[in-house]
Design an enzyme around this catalytic site. Structure first.
Site, PDB file in Angstrom:
ATOM      1  CD  GLU A   1      -2.974  -0.740  -0.125  1.00 20.06           C
ATOM      2  OE1 GLU A   1      -3.089   0.421  -0.543  1.00 20.06           O
ATOM      3  OE2 GLU A   1      -3.523  -1.713  -0.664  1.00 20.06           O
TER       4      GLU A   1
ATOM      5  CB  CYS B   1     -19.296   2.545 -20.106  1.00 20.06           C
ATOM      6  SG  CYS B   1     -18.427   4.037 -19.550  1.00 20.06           S
TER       7      CYS B   1
ATOM      8  CB  CYS C   1     -22.918   4.663 -14.254  1.00 17.36           C
ATOM      9  SG  CYS C   1     -21.568   5.868 -14.314  1.00 17.36           S
TER      10      CYS C   1
END
Length: 379
Positions: A39, A201, A210
């Site tokens: 991370e 998409c 969305c």
DNA sequence: AAATCGGGGTC
DNA sequence: GACCCAGATTT
């Protein structure tokens, strides 16, 4: 609210089971230390750039105790070239924090995790979920992009109001199961489908509700911030060689660019470099010769480094304030034995390659040992 | 709220 | 060449 968000998390997880990334080095084995390290390395840094650094780092520092006990120079050496060097210094300090405060065990509570140096709210959430399976929201670049588009949130994410709105939404969408998978699923969707440019998409499990997709505003969100033009700076890069061909290096201060790395003196073009070399290092540069400038771009300015090579003459005098200084052969600056900035390592590789072209074949063995060249494919 | 802090992938 | 990246910290 039972399902007011239309099964956002469920759809994301179903997609993740088929299309998510499952072969990343920090996923197996998945320990708190490896998740934490990944991370930190991944902050503002792409996965492909991190992987070779992660492998080398965990090989040398396999656990928190090893890292905590290590010399800071060696930690920096394993970070050199990755950028944002405060991350490495904070990581090292945090490892010692864990040893002192948590008996060497990475803490499992949010408050304790976020108290560690270099860990903010998003990174704390990512670690909590992936290392301990505790549901926690994250808000990195991927999630900001996904959420601003999906909910049609206008305004720049850096604005406090927008930022707060995004955190609230991220918390509300959180599922109570599969915490680790959900974190990875958000990252993977943002990295592979809901990308900054040309989002896919048609393949997105969230496109049905969305807002950005419905209103054709996917390319407009998240709102871009107006960027200022980057100033251009120029400086000398002083390459002072002693009688054995070793180069003068100073350790750069913790604050500022390349903090903690070793680097030949960088002196602004306008300054009196001879006087400065004398006063700070007790060195005079003889037989100066220049060379082609090294161009390097940072986030907020461009830098031209003009190499100035010469023979170092040591002036026997006591110096008031000498920064940490070291002398190393050019080869050590190429093969990762010293933590130097990427453009400096590149410069010495270029010089060596030119010498190789003119002369013998002895440089070949040096190249084989250079991990940086291999892993990053520098030209 | 804005600036700082790297280097490289990608189009 | 411009934009962006599994952000945190300082000012």
């Amino acid at each position: 609210m039972s399902e007011p968000e239309g099964n956002f998390a469920a759809r994301l997880l179903t997609w993740f089971d088929q299309h998510g990334r499952s072969g990343l080095p920090w996923q197996h084995p998945r320990s708190a230390y490896r998740v934490w390290l990944s991370e930190i390395m991944l902050q503002q840094t792409q996965v492909v750039a991190v992987i070779p650094y992660f492998e080398r780092f965990v090989t040398r520092f396999p656990d928190i105790a090893t890292l905590a006990a290590a010399d800071s120079d060696e930690v920096m050496r394993h970070w050199a070239g990755l950028g944002y060097y405060a991350r490495a210094r904070n990581l090292h300090a945090a490892a010692r924090q864990v040893m002192a405060q948590h008996e060497g065990h990475f803490p499992a509570g949010f408050e304790q995790i976020i108290a560690l140096k270099g860990i903010g709210r998003s990174t704390a959430g990512a670690i909590l979920a992936q290392a301990f399976g505790t549901p926690a929201a994250i808000l990195d670049g991927n999630v900001k992009r996904v959420l601003t588009r999906w909910a049609g949130i206008e305004g720049h994410p850096a604005e406090s109001l927008v930022n707060a709105q995004l955190w609230t939404l991220a918390e509300r969408l959180l599922p109570d199961k599969r915490a680790a998978d959900y974190v990875q699923a958000q990252m993977d969707l943002g990295a592979t489908l809901c990308t900054a440019r040309k989002p896919a998409c048609a393949r997105c499990p969230l496109s049905t509700d969305c807002v950005a997709h419905a209103t054709g505003r996917s390319s407009q969100l998240p709102t871009k911030k107006a960027r200022r033009e980057r100033p251009h700076r120029e400086a000398w890069l002083i390459l002072a060689e002693d009688g054995e061909g070793r180069v003068l290096l100073e350790q750069r201060p913790g604050s500022g660019i390349w903090g903690g790395l070793w680097c030949p003196p960088v002196i602004a073009l306008g300054e009196d470099h001879a006087q400065l070399l004398r006063s700070r290092f007790g060195v005079a540069l003889l037989g100066e010769e220049g060379g082609e400038a090294i161009e390097h771009g940072f986030t907020h300015f461009d830098l031209s480094l003009h190499p100035l090579r010469g023979r170092a003459s040591l002036l026997a005098q006591t110096l008031a304030e000498t920064p940490p200084v070291a002398w190393h052969p050019p080869q050590a600056l190429r093969d990762g034995r010293v933590a130097v900035p990427a453009p400096v390592a590149r410069y010495f590789e270029r010089v060596a390659a030119a010498a190789d072209l003119l002369g013998g074949h002895h440089v070949a063995s040096v190249r084989r040992r250079s991990r940086r060249r291999i892993s990053k494919g520098n030209a």
